[in-house]
Design a protein around this motif. Structure first.
Motif, PDB file in Angstrom:
ATOM      1  N   ASN A   8      -0.289 -14.895  -1.718  1.00  0.00           N
ATOM      2  CA  ASN A   8       0.447 -14.923  -0.281  1.00  0.00           C
ATOM      3  C   ASN A   8       1.858 -13.939  -0.546  1.00  0.00           C
ATOM      4  OD1 ASN A   8      -0.984 -16.878   0.863  1.00  0.00           O
ATOM      5  ND2 ASN A   8       0.142 -18.576   0.311  1.00  0.00           N
ATOM      6  N   ILE A   9       2.430 -13.953  -1.774  1.00  0.00           N
ATOM      7  CA  ILE A   9       3.677 -13.113  -1.951  1.00  0.00           C
ATOM      8  C   ILE A   9       3.141 -11.699  -2.210  1.00  0.00           C
ATOM      9  CG2 ILE A   9       5.189 -12.484  -3.921  1.00  0.00           C
ATOM     10  CD1 ILE A   9       5.519 -15.290  -4.540  1.00  0.00           C
ATOM     11  N   THR A  10       2.126 -11.498  -2.533  1.00  0.00           N
ATOM     12  CA  THR A  10       1.413  -9.981  -2.799  1.00  0.00           C
ATOM     13  C   THR A  10       1.037  -9.519  -1.487  1.00  0.00           C
ATOM     14  OG1 THR A  10       0.522 -10.245  -5.045  1.00  0.00           O
ATOM     15  CG2 THR A  10      -0.567  -8.536  -3.753  1.00  0.00           C
ATOM     16  N   THR A  11       0.500 -10.305  -0.803  1.00  0.00           N
ATOM     17  CA  THR A  11       0.154  -9.850   0.853  1.00  0.00           C
ATOM     18  C   THR A  11       1.333  -9.566   1.649  1.00  0.00           C
ATOM     19  OG1 THR A  11      -1.733 -11.302   0.748  1.00  0.00           O
ATOM     20  CG2 THR A  11      -1.045 -10.664   2.959  1.00  0.00           C
ATOM     21  N   THR A  12       2.608 -10.669   1.334  1.00  0.00           N
ATOM     22  CA  THR A  12       3.640 -10.387   2.214  1.00  0.00           C
ATOM     23  C   THR A  12       4.345  -9.216   1.728  1.00  0.00           C
ATOM     24  OG1 THR A  12       3.839 -12.668   2.470  1.00  0.00           O
ATOM     25  CG2 THR A  12       5.863 -11.518   2.857  1.00  0.00           C
ATOM     26  N   ARG A  13       4.395  -8.985   0.351  1.00  0.00           N
ATOM     27  CA  ARG A  13       4.974  -7.666  -0.307  1.00  0.00           C
ATOM     28  C   ARG A  13       4.277  -6.327   0.431  1.00  0.00           C
ATOM     29  NH1 ARG A  13       4.944  -8.621  -5.500  1.00  0.00           N
ATOM     30  NH2 ARG A  13       2.930  -7.794  -5.804  1.00  0.00           N
ATOM     31  N   ASN A  14       2.923  -6.402   0.318  1.00  0.00           N
ATOM     32  CA  ASN A  14       2.152  -5.350   0.666  1.00  0.00           C
ATOM     33  C   ASN A  14       2.574  -4.937   2.255  1.00  0.00           C
ATOM     34  OD1 ASN A  14       1.263  -4.639  -2.015  1.00  0.00           O
ATOM     35  ND2 ASN A  14      -0.712  -5.981  -1.563  1.00  0.00           N
ATOM     36  N   GLY A  15       2.690  -6.121   2.998  1.00  0.00           N
ATOM     37  CA  GLY A  15       2.979  -5.797   4.302  1.00  0.00           C
ATOM     38  C   GLY A  15       4.389  -5.122   4.708  1.00  0.00           C
ATOM     39  N   TYR A  16       5.317  -5.762   3.782  1.00  0.00           N
ATOM     40  CA  TYR A  16       6.701  -4.951   4.002  1.00  0.00           C
ATOM     41  C   TYR A  16       6.459  -3.584   3.503  1.00  0.00           C
ATOM     42  CZ  TYR A  16       9.444  -9.269   4.726  1.00  0.00           C
ATOM     43  OH  TYR A  16       9.898 -10.446   5.314  1.00  0.00           O
ATOM     44  N   LYS A  17       5.813  -3.230   2.477  1.00  0.00           N
ATOM     45  CA  LYS A  17       5.487  -1.769   1.914  1.00  0.00           C
ATOM     46  C   LYS A  17       4.876  -0.864   3.143  1.00  0.00           C
ATOM     47  CE  LYS A  17       3.243   0.509  -1.677  1.00  0.00           C
ATOM     48  NZ  LYS A  17       2.242   0.523  -3.087  1.00  0.00           N
ATOM     49  N   ASP A  18       3.691  -1.679   3.749  1.00  0.00           N
ATOM     50  CA  ASP A  18       3.244  -0.829   4.822  1.00  0.00           C
ATOM     51  C   ASP A  18       4.320  -0.481   5.882  1.00  0.00           C
ATOM     52  OD1 ASP A  18       0.990  -0.706   3.284  1.00  0.00           O
ATOM     53  OD2 ASP A  18       0.044  -2.408   4.702  1.00  0.00           O
ATOM     54  N   GLN A  19       5.190  -1.423   6.403  1.00  0.00           N
ATOM     55  CA  GLN A  19       6.133  -1.344   7.318  1.00  0.00           C
ATOM     56  C   GLN A  19       7.121  -0.406   6.794  1.00  0.00           C
ATOM     57  OE1 GLN A  19       7.767  -5.313   7.563  1.00  0.00           O
ATOM     58  NE2 GLN A  19       7.853  -4.879   9.779  1.00  0.00           N
ATOM     59  N   LEU A  20       7.459  -0.094   5.628  1.00  0.00           N
ATOM     60  CA  LEU A  20       8.709   0.690   5.247  1.00  0.00           C
ATOM     61  C   LEU A  20       7.883   2.254   5.314  1.00  0.00           C
ATOM     62  CD1 LEU A  20      10.154  -0.931   2.119  1.00  0.00           C
ATOM     63  CD2 LEU A  20      11.392  -0.229   4.345  1.00  0.00           C
ATOM     64  N   ILE A  21       6.600   2.297   4.958  1.00  0.00           N
ATOM     65  CA  ILE A  21       5.859   3.506   5.002  1.00  0.00           C
ATOM     66  C   ILE A  21       5.855   3.859   6.556  1.00  0.00           C
ATOM     67  CG2 ILE A  21       3.774   4.694   4.872  1.00  0.00           C
ATOM     68  CD1 ILE A  21       3.241   3.325   2.244  1.00  0.00           C
ATOM     69  N   TYR A  22       5.550   3.451   7.408  1.00  0.00           N
ATOM     70  CA  TYR A  22       5.374   3.443   8.783  1.00  0.00           C
ATOM     71  C   TYR A  22       6.911   3.841   9.290  1.00  0.00           C
ATOM     72  CZ  TYR A  22       5.165   3.001  13.767  1.00  0.00           C
ATOM     73  OH  TYR A  22       5.009   3.254  15.251  1.00  0.00           O
ATOM     74  N   TYR A  23       7.794   3.160   9.211  1.00  0.00           N
ATOM     75  CA  TYR A  23       9.160   3.436   9.425  1.00  0.00           C
ATOM     76  C   TYR A  23       9.654   4.721   8.949  1.00  0.00           C
ATOM     77  CZ  TYR A  23       9.269  -1.372  11.645  1.00  0.00           C
ATOM     78  OH  TYR A  23       8.971  -2.481  12.077  1.00  0.00           O
ATOM     79  N   TYR A  24       9.574   4.990   7.606  1.00  0.00           N
ATOM     80  CA  TYR A  24       9.934   6.244   7.009  1.00  0.00           C
ATOM     81  C   TYR A  24       9.298   7.492   7.709  1.00  0.00           C
ATOM     82  CZ  TYR A  24      11.478   3.806   2.661  1.00  0.00           C
ATOM     83  OH  TYR A  24      12.339   2.900   1.951  1.00  0.00           O
ATOM     84  N   ASN A  25       8.010   7.047   7.937  1.00  0.00           N
ATOM     85  CA  ASN A  25       7.184   8.246   8.812  1.00  0.00           C
ATOM     86  C   ASN A  25       7.675   8.516  10.189  1.00  0.00           C
ATOM     87  OD1 ASN A  25       5.177  10.330   8.875  1.00  0.00           O
ATOM     88  ND2 ASN A  25       3.878   8.886   9.835  1.00  0.00           N
TER      89      ASN A  25
END
Length: 76
Positions: A8-25
């Motif tokens: 659950n923590i890994t899934t949540t962390r990966n979701g934040y990472k994906d959000q950051l990549i999208y927002y940076y882009n």
């Protein structure tokens, strides 16, 4: 009893990472096509903080960015 599993923590962390990549882009000042909100420095900062709290490492590695968005994009 509240049990938090690693997955659950890994899934949540990966979701934040994906959000950051999208927002940076997408870029600060633009509107997210996913959430409809304006991307601000404060929004990105808040997500970065939570990502690190969950064990994520900043800056996000270029190889992770390339995997999600293609090789021409670079982190701002």
């Amino acid at each position: 009893m509240n049990i938090v599993s690693y997955s659950n923590i890994t899934t949540t962390r990966n979701g934040y990472k994906d959000q950051l990549i999208y927002y940076y882009n997408t870029g600060i000042g633009r509107v997210s096509e996913i959430s409809g909100i304006k991307i601000t420095e404060r929004l990105i900062s808040t997500i970065e903080k939570r990502y690190v709290e969950l064990g994520g490492k900043l800056p996000i590695q270029q190889s992770d960015i390339d995997e999600k968005k293609g090789v021409r994009w670079t982190q701002i």
